[in-house]
Write an enzyme that holds these catalytic residues in place. Structure first.
Site, short mmCIF file in Angstrom:
data_model
loop_
_atom_site.label_atom_id
_atom_site.label_comp_id
_atom_site.label_asym_id
_atom_site.label_seq_id
_atom_site.Cartn_x
_atom_site.Cartn_y
_atom_site.Cartn_z
CB ILE A 150 -16.30 28.46 31.37
CG1 ILE A 150 -14.89 27.77 31.26
CG2 ILE A 150 -17.35 27.48 31.94
CD1 ILE A 150 -14.50 27.46 32.73
CD GLU A 151 -19.15 28.37 25.02
OE1 GLU A 151 -19.19 27.39 23.85
OE2 GLU A 151 -19.85 29.29 24.83
#
Length: 327
Positions: A150-151
């Protein structure tokens, strides 16, 4: 994790503290037992990107290094709430690679997300739909574990964070024994405000994430081993204060995903620094120790950043170090 993993298009994993609001009040949750990740494909599984550059043959790398497990990048949205490799290739596109790894006694963990491309967390409009997309990936390959990388806007948007965490809770409940990993950017002191919020919300929601893995690079580090250890100690303290873990439990729920050789920010993770990280991970009993990427774990011979580390090395030196990690 082009970025097409860890920002090889020139972007950097979040390098400064984000201000996504105050961390919510923590709930009093009974501490979960430490995960037995050492026996799973989660613990020591370098990232292999089959849609990028000149991917090595996993069977050859397994024979040369002793590595068994691989994290396969990347599962993205095909433009809807439907998963596909790179957002374009069907879920069975890498079946031959997965079969080769399993035939050699190993296993795989798909990485869902990354920096670039369309993210399922944003294209699926509610947790149930997102959990359904994750379930398609699990069912396609009979998986024991998944990695949510998750970025960028997925990481920085509270509503999307919540959607991901709630979807993970759903798939954990629907798939007994499934291990879940959340991989996310960090500061050299540990989680930034977005990371702290995410861990806190996971506690409130009851997401039951097995391993929180930080990406300790692209923050202007000078001593990458020391900075990585410092960041991981910061993560350990966040996990302790959030979940009420003891030190050993917190370490078992923490992980490191480094970047071998030259990072996107010009830092250098050489073999000696990476070995220091591995020694620390082993000493503390971390739940995961890995790196981006196997594609880059070889000397440069005129190829691009997707095919070599940018430093003087022999093939698969970083993979051999990961292969020695027992958790």
């Amino acid at each position: 994790m082009s970025k097409v993993r860890k920002c090889l298009l020139g972007c950097a994993a979040v390098a400064g503290a984000l201000t996504i609001g105050a961390v919510p009040a923590l709930s009093a949750e009974t501490p979960a037992p430490a995960s037995n990740t050492a026996a799973s494909p989660v613990a020591a599984s370098p990232y292999l990107y089959n849609g990028w550059g000149n991917p090595p043959k996993p069977g050859e790398v397994m024979s040369a290094t002793g590595i068994k497990d691989f994290t396969l990048a990347f599962i993205l949205s095909d433009g809807s709430c439907n998963p596909a490799w790179d957002g374009t290739r069907p879920l069975d596109a890498d079946k031959a690679v997965i079969d080769e790894i399993r035939a050699g006694g190993g296993d795989v963990v798909p990485s869902i997300g990354g920096w670039a491309g369309n993210k399922l967390g944003e294209f699926c409009q509610d947790p149930q739909a997102l959990a359904g997309a994750y379930q398609k990936v699990i069912d396609a390959h009979g998986l024991k574990a998944i990695d949510i990388d998750i970025e960028a806007s997925e990481f920085e948007t509270p509503a999307v964070q919540d959607r991901v965490l709630e979807a993970l809770k759903i798939v954990k409940e629907a798939n007994p024994g499934l291990q879940t990993v959340v991989t996310f950017p960090t500061l050299n002191t540990g989680p930034n405000d977005a990371g702290k919020r995410m861990v806190s919300r996971a506690n409130e929601i009851g997401s039951n994430v097995d391993v929180w893995t930080q990406m300790p690079f692209n923050f202007g580090g000078s001593d990458m081993a020391a900075d990585t250890i410092n960041a991981t100690e910061g993560l350990k303290e966040v996990l302790k204060s959030t979940f009420g873990y003891r030190d050993a439990e917190a370490y078992a729920h923490a992980g490191i995903s480094s970047m071998n050789g030259k990072t996107d920010a010009g830092e250098t993770v050489d073999q000696a620094a990476f070995q220091k990280m591995a020694d620390y991970a082993e000493e503390k009993g971390l739940g995961r120790f890995t790196f981006w990427s196997l594609n880059r774990d070889r000397p440069c011979g005129g190829g691009g950043a997707d095919s070599c580390s940018g430093i003087d090395q022999q093939p698969w030196e970083f993979t051999k170090i990961v292969a020695g990690f027992q958790g």
